[in-house]
Design a protein around this motif. Structure first.
Motif, mmCIF file in Angstrom:
data_model
loop_
_atom_site.group_PDB
_atom_site.id
_atom_site.type_symbol
_atom_site.label_atom_id
_atom_site.label_comp_id
_atom_site.label_asym_id
_atom_site.label_seq_id
_atom_site.Cartn_x
_atom_site.Cartn_y
_atom_site.Cartn_z
ATOM 1 N N SER A 1 -21.709 24.874 113.012
ATOM 2 C CA SER A 1 -20.533 24.988 111.956
ATOM 3 C C SER A 1 -19.517 24.050 111.599
ATOM 4 N N THR A 2 -19.465 23.939 110.070
ATOM 5 C CA THR A 2 -17.878 22.218 110.698
ATOM 6 C C THR A 2 -17.034 23.991 111.610
ATOM 7 N N ARG A 3 -15.889 23.319 110.843
ATOM 8 C CA ARG A 3 -14.589 23.552 111.695
ATOM 9 C C ARG A 3 -13.897 24.569 111.004
ATOM 10 N N MET B 1 -16.088 27.617 110.894
ATOM 11 C CA MET B 1 -16.028 29.191 112.525
ATOM 12 C C MET B 1 -14.549 29.247 112.494
ATOM 13 N N PHE C 1 -19.995 26.329 116.943
ATOM 14 C CA PHE C 1 -20.103 24.515 116.796
ATOM 15 C C PHE C 1 -21.884 24.411 117.584
ATOM 16 N N ARG D 1 -16.440 29.908 120.081
ATOM 17 C CA ARG D 1 -16.179 28.566 119.248
ATOM 18 C C ARG D 1 -17.414 27.721 119.793
ATOM 19 N N ASP D 2 -18.029 27.802 120.903
ATOM 20 C CA ASP D 2 -19.082 27.047 121.393
ATOM 21 C C ASP D 2 -20.465 27.434 120.807
ATOM 22 N N GLU E 1 -15.579 19.656 122.893
ATOM 23 C CA GLU E 1 -17.079 19.400 122.428
ATOM 24 C C GLU E 1 -17.171 18.608 120.789
ATOM 25 N N ARG E 2 -16.564 19.327 119.539
ATOM 26 C CA ARG E 2 -16.901 19.240 118.205
ATOM 27 C C ARG E 2 -16.240 17.529 118.399
#
Lengths: 267, 315, 277
Positions: free
Chosen positions: C173-175, C178, C169, C165-166, B21-22
């Motif tokens: 949040s940024t990666r 996360m 996001f 993770r989903d 997704e991101r």
């Protein structure tokens, strides 16, 4: 997460600021494993009276010691054999003399051998004890690894041009050699005279008893020098240490440990 | 970072759970603003971290080759690998006796570890209830971390005198080294074999039993065959560990430079050769020890590759 | 020949014999050392200085050296290893590059310890002029344990459910946020297991340490000081016959430490698995 990073940074900072040798002067002595235990004893005594100085003793072997001195990794190199031709450019100081004892298990009936017999045993020509007056049984010569100062000295003094048989068992230090001979009734080996103790029997060679007195007066011929090797004129803490070793106190310490005093003093 | 056209397209979510997704931040062109820059920077830093293992490996390979290759070239590979004459002070560097030593000791170790290890693995997975089996497996794995020098020491004080008194010879021998190494790699073989056998689908077993086979017949005709590639991988990994072991062998093998003719003969392995003489070696001698390292390195890499291939094969 | 039933009975007994021998061998080793080494082992053994080359006295400097070296190794390998794992799972998709990175780590895992020692000697001690030191030893050990940390961290991170993770996001949040606030805390027990196993490996290592950290009898206070770790000291005591009783005591300390370390790793892993399911 943030504080984990901070922790890392703090630890790294501590590590970096304490980088560099521990405070005070440090003298690094590296080289022969034969000399190492004696150097340790000397270092312990020396540092007792001089709190600011620390002497660190490493092993690695006579040849490694010479290299360490050449590369500057150590101030003093220790060597348990005479210097070779290509090593003559370094300054050397004899700090003691050490006999090489040929040892067997205490239960072995042998008491004395001639140099030629020792040579023949180690070259593999004699492989049974009965041929030299002992009981029937396969002889197992034990030697040190190639490059060892003790082996080099043994090679020079006893073997001459004959090579030691590849069948010989190999141990990596005086201590492990002594340990092996002390437990195997059929083994025969050689160690620093100063390290002989009750666990092994040292043989008379060519009629001469292996004792410090006999090394001193020259009747026991298997003898090699313990050297301190330096790149240039010693100064500072290194010079103090060498002076200590050659002083009466230092020499007495070595004699107590089983070595023979050096004949000459430095210039 | 872009999916290469030639690489098989895979379900991304299964492969990289983070890449869903991101919007793709893999391209620096889309990084905008402070947060974006931070993300880009983090990614690059992590990329550098990820290269550390490869870099380490490359450095090791480079330096070992750099130090050892010159002597292989000057003395010739044949003279180096095929001669038993190891006399560094005379400039002769034949390592055949050490290769023979490594082979003998490793072979012996496998002879000890494979029957015992495989047997234990089968017993624990097929003929033992789950609870005790898990406990015993944990126990065996717990003991896998014991330092090799401790194994060597026990070999020295218990095994060597035993061999000397019962079988003759100096006691320091191929036999001593094989037994010590064998016991050392036992936990590895048991553990990996157990995993391989447990991975065989239960349906295989059920089918076999339904056809009237006994448990044992099921095991040796169906399960073992199905787990074969995993078991082979376990053996090869154990072999790799045995070949690479240094300290324990140094203590009990005797270190003579001769090709062993009987299991009570003393022997020297490639690893012991390096450990024994490295401290003293200089010049050509040191190069020869690094060259021994190259031979060892190459051999282990081959073993690893074979193990990886064997474990990936489907039977 | 034999009936199927007899064959099974024979096979079973042989297999159980194998298991019995295996367990007996391993228990014998631990038992032998503990029986000889535990009596006379007291706290002062760990806190005293050695005297007369280790014949008398304790093993304090060697404990310090072991902790120092291992600490450096983990300090270097943990960020690198976890970072690699994060990169492989969160920041790229499968490609030739990731395969190369993983194979590199696997290859590194198979390199024998003496080769690490050779490399450490020629690169850290001589080329980088670090000399025989804790730093040389620690860097070498770091390389040795890196694959283990990478492997266990990657497994732990992959085990974290997608949903986490989903959600992260979804909340914007940024990666990296996360990763640090959701993934790592969740994967922490698994990652720690790898770290603990690496500690165990560093503590037992002798061959690589022998050639890179020196063999001094003093406690190394600075990373550039040489030192002797406990396993190497034990090796010297054992082979040179300096003191049988001290050798057994040192071995007992080593074994107890390893058992403790492995047990914590195992227990941690159990908790991690239990949390998942």
């Amino acid at each position: 997460m943030g504080y984990l990073l901070a922790l890392h940074v703090i630890i790294a900072a501590i590590a970096l600021t304490s980088c560099g040798r521990t405070p005070g002067t440090q003298v690094t002595v590296a080289g022969s494993t034969s000399v190492q235990p004696f150097a340790e004893v000397l270092a312990e005594k020396f540092c007792e009276s001089r709190p600011g100085v620390s002497v660190v003793v490493q092993g690695g072997g006579s040849t490694a010691g010479i290299q360490a001195v050449r590369e500057g990794a150590a101030q003093i190199g220790t060597v348990s054999r005479a210097l070779h031709e290509e090593e003559q450019d370094l300054r050397s100081v004899t700090i003691a003399r050490d006999g090489i004892a040929v040892i067997v298990h205490p239960s072995n009936t042998l008491d004395s051998l001639a140099t030629e017999q020792v040579r023949d045993i180690f070259s593999g020509r004699i492989s049974d004890f009965s041929r030299i007056g002992g009981p029937r049984g396969r002889v197992w010569p034990v030697t040190r690894e190639e490059g060892s100062g003790t082996r080099g000295a043994f090679q020079e003094l006893v073997m001459g041009k004959t090579t030691i048989t590849p069948k010989a068992l190999v141990q990596s230090s005086n201590g492990s050699m002594r340990e092996l001979v002390a437990t195997d009734p059929w083994a025969i080996g050689f160690i620093s005279l100063g390290l002989v103790d009750g666990s092994v029997k040292a043989l008379h060679i060519d009629g001469a008893e292996p004792s410090r007195a006999n090394v001193k007066n020259g009747t026991y011929k298997l003898c090699r020098p313990f050297l301190f090797v330096l790149k240039s004129e010693p100064h500072g803490a290194a010079k103090e240490f060498i002076d200590f070793v050659l002083s009466d106190e230092g020499q007495r310490l070595l004699e107590e440990e089983g070595l023979v005093e050096a004949e000459s003093r430095p210039h | 970072m872009r999916a290469r056209g030639s690489w098989r397209r895979r379900d991304l979510s299964k492969q990289s759970p983070g890449l869903t997704e991101r919007p793709a931040l893999g391209g620096s062109l889309t990084a905008v603003g402070r947060k974006g820059l931070q993300e880009w920077g983090t990614e690059k830093i992590l990329f550098l971290f990820a290269l550390s293992a490869i870099t380490g490996l490359a450095l090791i390979a480079f330096f070992i080759l750099h130090e050892g290759l010159p002597i292989i070239i000057s003395k010739g590979l044949q003279g180096f690998v095929l001669s038993t004459d190891w006399a560094p002070s005379a400039g002769r560097f034949g390592i055949l006796a050490m290769i023979a030593g490594s082979v003998a000791v490793t072979g012996g170790a496998l002879a000890v570890a494979v029957p015992l290890g495989l047997g234990s693995a089968i017993a624990l997975t097929e003929f033992c209830p789950r609870g005790p089996a898990r406990l015993l497996k944990a126990l065996i794995e717990l003991l896998a971390g014991i330092p090799s020098v401790v194994y060597g020491f026990i070999g020295l004080v218990v095994l060597v005198p035993l061999i000397r008194n019962v079988l003759g010879g100096p006691g320091l021998s191929v036999l001593a080294a094989s037994v010590v190494l064998g016991v050392m790699i036992l936990p590895n073989i048991v553990s990996i074999s157990m995993d391989a056998v447990l991975a065989v689908p239960q349906s295989y077993r059920e089918g076999s039993i339904a056809l009237g086979a006994t448990n044992w017949q099921t095991v040796h005709r169906v399960v073992l065959r199905a787990a074969r590639s995993g078991i082979v991988a376990a053996i090869i990994l154990g072999m790799g560990r045995a070949v690479g072991e240094t300290m324990a062998v140094l203590m009990v093998a005797g270190n003579s430079v001769l090709v062993p003719h009987s299991i009570t003969d003393p022997v020297r392995t490639l690893t012991s050769n390096i450990a024994l003489e490295m401290g003293y070696a200089a010049g050509e001698h040191r190069q020869a020890l690094f060259a021994t390292g190259i031979v060892l390195f190459v051999f282990i890499m081959i073993l690893n590759a074979v193990a990886a291939w064997a474990s990936r094969r489907r039977t | 020949m034999f009936s199927a039933k007899t064959e099974q009975a024979i096979a079973k007994s042989l297999l159980w014999l194998c298991t019995g021998l295996t367990i007996m061998a391993l228990v014998f080793i631990v038992g032998f050392v503990l029986v000889h080494g535990l009596p006379g082992l007291n706290l002062s053994f760990l806190t005293e200085q050695p005297r007369r080359m280790g014949k008398e006295g304790g093993v304090f400097p060697f404990v310090v050296a072991t902790l120092h070296m291992t600490g450096l190794a983990i300090l270097i390998a943990a960020p690198l290893g976890v970072g690699t794992a994060i990169y492989l799972t969160e920041y790229t998709r499968e490609s030739k590059l990731t395969v190369v990175i993983r194979s590199g780590a696997d290859c590194l895992a198979g390199v024998p310890s003496i080769i690490f020692g050779l490399f450490g000697f020629v690169f850290f001690v001589i080329r980088l002029k670090l000399g025989w030191s804790m730093l040389s030893g620690g860097l070498t050990l770091a390389l040795m344990v890196l694959p283990t940390i990478i492997r266990t961290s990657e497994e732990a991170i992959r085990a974290v459910p997608r949903a986490y993770r989903d959600v992260a996001f979804g909340l914007g949040s940024t990666r990296w946020q996360m990763v640090t606030r959701v993934i790592l805390p969740s994967a922490l027990p698994g990652i720690l297991t790898g770290v603990i196993l690496s500690i165990g490996r560093s503590v037992s290592e002798t061959a690589a340490v022998m050639l890179t950290a020196g063999s001094s009898l003093k406690a190394p206070l600075s990373p550039l000081d040489p030192g002797r770790n406990l396993a190497y000291h034990f090796y010297i005591l054992a082979t040179e016959g300096i003191s049988k009783s001290n050798a057994y005591r040192t071995a007992a300390v080593l074994i107890l430490a390893i058992l403790l370390i492995n047990f914590s790793a195992y227990w941690l892993m159990r908790r991690f698995v239990a949390r998942r399911s």
